[in-house]
Design a protein around this motif. Structure first.
Motif, short mmCIF file in Angstrom:
data_model
loop_
_atom_site.label_atom_id
_atom_site.label_comp_id
_atom_site.label_asym_id
_atom_site.label_seq_id
_atom_site.Cartn_x
_atom_site.Cartn_y
_atom_site.Cartn_z
N LYS A 60 25.96 26.24 58.77
CA LYS A 60 26.00 27.71 58.68
C LYS A 60 25.08 28.33 59.72
N ALA A 61 23.88 27.78 59.85
CA ALA A 61 22.94 28.32 60.86
C ALA A 61 23.55 28.20 62.26
N LEU A 62 24.15 27.06 62.55
CA LEU A 62 24.73 26.84 63.88
C LEU A 62 25.90 27.79 64.13
N PHE A 63 26.67 28.03 63.09
CA PHE A 63 27.84 28.92 63.21
C PHE A 63 27.41 30.33 63.61
N PHE A 64 26.26 30.74 63.10
CA PHE A 64 25.79 32.12 63.35
C PHE A 64 24.82 32.22 64.54
N ASP A 65 24.50 31.09 65.18
CA ASP A 65 23.43 31.13 66.18
C ASP A 65 23.95 31.39 67.61
N PRO A 66 23.69 32.59 68.16
CA PRO A 66 24.20 32.91 69.51
C PRO A 66 23.53 32.08 70.60
N ARG A 67 22.39 31.45 70.26
CA ARG A 67 21.71 30.63 71.28
C ARG A 67 22.45 29.33 71.58
N MET A 68 23.53 29.10 70.86
CA MET A 68 24.37 27.93 71.19
C MET A 68 25.25 28.23 72.42
N SER A 69 25.29 29.50 72.83
CA SER A 69 26.05 29.86 74.04
C SER A 69 25.09 29.97 75.21
N ALA A 70 25.62 29.79 76.43
CA ALA A 70 24.77 29.84 77.62
C ALA A 70 24.08 31.20 77.75
N SER A 71 24.78 32.26 77.40
CA SER A 71 24.23 33.61 77.58
C SER A 71 23.30 34.01 76.45
N GLY A 72 23.35 33.29 75.33
CA GLY A 72 22.59 33.70 74.15
C GLY A 72 23.24 34.87 73.43
N MET A 140 31.75 30.08 75.25
CA MET A 140 30.30 30.03 75.17
C MET A 140 29.64 29.46 76.43
N ALA A 141 30.47 28.82 77.27
CA ALA A 141 30.06 28.38 78.62
C ALA A 141 28.79 27.54 78.66
N ASN A 142 28.59 26.72 77.62
CA ASN A 142 27.37 25.91 77.57
C ASN A 142 27.70 24.44 77.83
N THR A 143 26.67 23.58 77.81
CA THR A 143 26.91 22.14 77.95
C THR A 143 26.29 21.44 76.74
N PRO A 144 26.82 20.27 76.37
CA PRO A 144 26.24 19.54 75.23
C PRO A 144 24.74 19.31 75.44
N GLY A 145 24.35 18.94 76.67
CA GLY A 145 22.94 18.65 76.94
C GLY A 145 22.06 19.88 76.69
N GLN A 146 22.55 21.02 77.12
CA GLN A 146 21.78 22.26 76.96
C GLN A 146 21.70 22.66 75.47
N VAL A 147 22.78 22.42 74.73
CA VAL A 147 22.76 22.73 73.29
C VAL A 147 21.70 21.86 72.61
N PHE A 165 21.11 14.57 58.37
CA PHE A 165 21.55 13.24 58.83
C PHE A 165 20.41 12.25 58.62
N PRO A 166 20.07 11.96 57.35
CA PRO A 166 18.85 11.21 57.04
C PRO A 166 18.83 9.79 57.61
N GLY A 167 20.01 9.17 57.82
CA GLY A 167 20.00 7.79 58.31
C GLY A 167 19.87 7.68 59.82
N ASP A 168 19.95 8.76 60.53
CA ASP A 168 20.01 8.70 62.01
C ASP A 168 18.62 8.65 62.63
N ALA A 169 18.45 7.72 63.62
CA ALA A 169 17.16 7.62 64.31
C ALA A 169 16.94 8.88 65.18
N ASP A 170 18.03 9.37 65.78
CA ASP A 170 17.93 10.55 66.64
C ASP A 170 18.98 11.57 66.15
N PRO A 171 18.61 12.34 65.11
CA PRO A 171 19.65 13.13 64.46
C PRO A 171 20.14 14.35 65.26
N VAL A 172 19.34 14.84 66.20
CA VAL A 172 19.78 16.06 66.91
C VAL A 172 20.71 15.67 68.06
N THR A 173 22.00 15.58 67.77
CA THR A 173 22.98 15.23 68.80
C THR A 173 24.13 16.24 68.75
#
Ligand code: HEM
Ligand code: HEM
Length: 347
Positions: A60-72, A140-147, A165-173
Motif C-alpha cells: 500500500k505504501a509503495l502504491f501511493f509513493d510518488p518517489r517510486m517515479s523518476a520525477s517524484g 514513471m520513467a525510473n529504473t529498478p536500481g534507482q527504485v 520478507f522475513p526469510g530474505d537476506a537482502d529483502p529490499v529488491t
C-alpha cells in the motif's frame, strides 16, 4: 403497410419487454451462475506470493509513493486513483514529463482476477505487471536500481521490507517491491449488488438490471464477458464482425499482435473486465468513447453484428451499473521520511 409494420414492431417490443419483466429471479440466477462467479469475501490466494498483513501494508505504501517515479511526481495512484474507480478518467494516461501514453488506464480494482494484465495481456500477473509502469518512459520513467536505492535510503522502508520478507537476506529488491504491490492489489476487491444477486438476494438488482442481465446473456455479450470479472478471461478481435472506425480503434495499436507476432492477433484485445465499468469512462483501450451507452452500442455492432435498440441499451447499462461495487476503505498511508542519501527527483 408501413404503419402495420410499425405496430407489429411495437407489439414485438412490448412482448419482449413484458417477457423480460416477468423473469423469475431464481431462474435468472441459475442461468447467471453458470456464466458468472461472485467475488470471494476474503482476499484471494495469489500464485507464488503468500499474502500477509506486512506485505499488504508495504504494498500500500509503495502504491501511493510518488518517489517510486523518476520525477517524484507519479505514484501508481496517479493513474489508478482508488478514489475514482481505480483509474484516471483520462482518454489516455499522462505520465513523466506530461507525456500522453498510448492507452487508457484500466482499473486496478479486482485486477487480481484477470487472466493476465494489460489490454493485450502481455503481463502474466500483477507482480510481472508492477515492474512495467515504473520503467515505462511515458509513465514513471525510473529504473529498478534507482527504485531500490531510493527505498534503501529510508530506514523505515528497510524495516518494512524486512517484516514483509522475513526469510530474505537482502529483502529490499525490485522483485519484492512487485510482490508487495501485488499483495496490496489483491485486497482491492469491490463486492457489488450483482454479487448479492448471485448469492441469492433477489432484490439486490432492480427489475431493469435483471432484464439487462437477461439481455446481456441472450444477446451474446456473456460469451466474451463472463466469469468472476465479467470479462478479463479471454482475447478477441475488437471488431469481430464489423471493425469500428479509426476514431474508436486507432490503426497503429494492433493489440496482441505486438505480444505474439501472429497475424491472427491483429486488433485482438482482452475482453475488458466490466466490474465498476460505470465509474471508468472513457472507454476502450483508446479511451475515445465517453458514454457507456455508446460503448454498449458499439459492442453490439462491432462484436455481435447487431444494432441494439435504445431500450435494450438502457437495460444493459442498468445491469452494468449493478457491477459498481463498494470500494475498500483505504486510509492514505503516511510514508517513510527521506534522508540525505535519498536520490533527488529528476526532471
Ligand atoms: C495498466 C497497476 C502505475 C497507467 C495497469 C494494470 C495494473 C496496473 C494492475 C493492468 C490492469 C488490467 O490489465 O486490467 C499499476 C501499478 C503502478 C501503476 C501497480 C505503479 C507501480 C501507472 C502509472 C500510469 C499507469 C503511473 C500512468 C502514467 C496505466 C495504463 C495501463 C495500465 C495506461 C494500460 C496499459 C496497456 O494496456 O498497455 N496498471 N500501474 N499505471 N496502467 Fe498502471
Ligand atoms: C470492451 C460491453 C460484447 C469483446 C467492452 C467495453 C464494454 C463492453 C462496456 C469497454 C470496456 C472498457 O472500456 O473498460 C459489452 C456488451 C456486449 C459486449 C454490453 C454485448 C452487447 C462483446 C463480445 C465480445 C467482446 C461478444 C467478443 C466477441 C470485447 C473486447 C473489449 C470489450 C475485446 C476490449 C476492446 C478494446 O480493446 O478497447 N465491452 N461487450 N464484447 N469487449 Fe465487449
Amino acid at each position: 403497410m408501413k404503419k402495420l409494420m410499425t405496430s407489429v414492431a411495437a407489439c414485438l417490443l412490448l412482448a419482449t419487454t413484458a417477457y423480460a419483466a416477468d423473469l423469475n429471479p431464481a431462474e435468472l440466477r441459475q442461468q447467471a451462475q453458470e456464466l458468472f462467479k461472485p467475488l470471494p469475501s476474503t482476499v484471494p490466494a495469489v500464485k507464488g506470493n503468500k499474502i500477509t498483513a506486512e506485505k499488504i501494508a508495504l504494498g500500500k505504501a509503495l502504491f501511493f509513493d510518488p518517489r517510486m517515479s523518476a520525477s517524484g511526481v507519479f505514484s501508481c495512484n496517479s493513474c489508478h486513483n482508488l478514489a475514482t474507480g481505480g483509474d484516471d478518467n483520462l482518454e489516455t494516461s499522462i505520465g513523466h514529463g506530461w507525456q500522453k501514453g498510448p492507452r487508457n488506464s484500466p482499473t486496478v480494482f479486482n485486477a487480481v482476477f484477470n487472466i493476465a494484465q494489460f489490454w493485450d495481456g502481455r503481463a502474466e500477473d500483477l507482480k510481472a505487471q508492477a515492474k512495467g509502469p515504473v520503467q515505462a518512459g511515458v509513465e514513471m520513467a525510473n529504473t529498478p536500481g534507482q527504485v531500490v536505492a531510493t527505498l534503501k535510503s529510508m530506514p523505515r522502508y528497510v524495516e518494512w521490507f524486512k517484516a514483509a520478507f522475513p526469510g530474505d537476506a537482502d529483502p529490499v529488491t525490485f522483485d519484492n517491491f512487485a510482490m508487495a504491490i501485488e499483495a496490496f492489489e489483491a485486497t482491492l476487491i469491490t463486492p457489488a449488488p450483482f454479487d448479492s444477486f448471485l448469492n441469492g438476494d433477489d432484490d439486490a438488482l432492480t427489475a431493469e438490471a435483471r432484464q439487462g442481465l437477461q439481455l446481456f446473456m441472450d444477446k451474446g455479450c456473456a460469451s466474451c464477458h463472463a466469469g468472476i470479472n465479467v470479462g478479463g478471461e479471454g482475447y478477441y478481435p475488437f471488431g469481430l464482425i464489423e471493425k469500428p472506425g479509426a476514431d474508436v480503434l486507432p490503426e497503429n495499436d494492433k493489440g496482441r499482435f505486438a505480444v505474439t507476432n501472429t497475424a491472427d492477433d491483429s486488433y485482438v484485445f482482452r475482453a475488458a473486465p466490466l466490474r465498476n465499468i460505470a465509474l471508468t469512462a472513457p472507454y476502450f483501450h483508446s479511451g475515445k468513447v465517453w458514454g457507456l451507452k455508446q460503448a454498449v452500442a458499439i459492442m453490439g455492432t462491432a462484436q455481435l453484428g447487431e444494432k441494439l435498440e435504445g431500450n435494450d441499451v438502457d437495460l444493459i447499462v442498468a445491469f452494468l451499473e449493478s457491477l459498481t461495487g463498494r470500494a475498500p476503505d483505504v486510509t492514505y498511508p503516511v510514508l517513510p521520511a527521506e534522508t540525505a542519501t535519498t536520490p533527488k527527483p529528476a526532471s
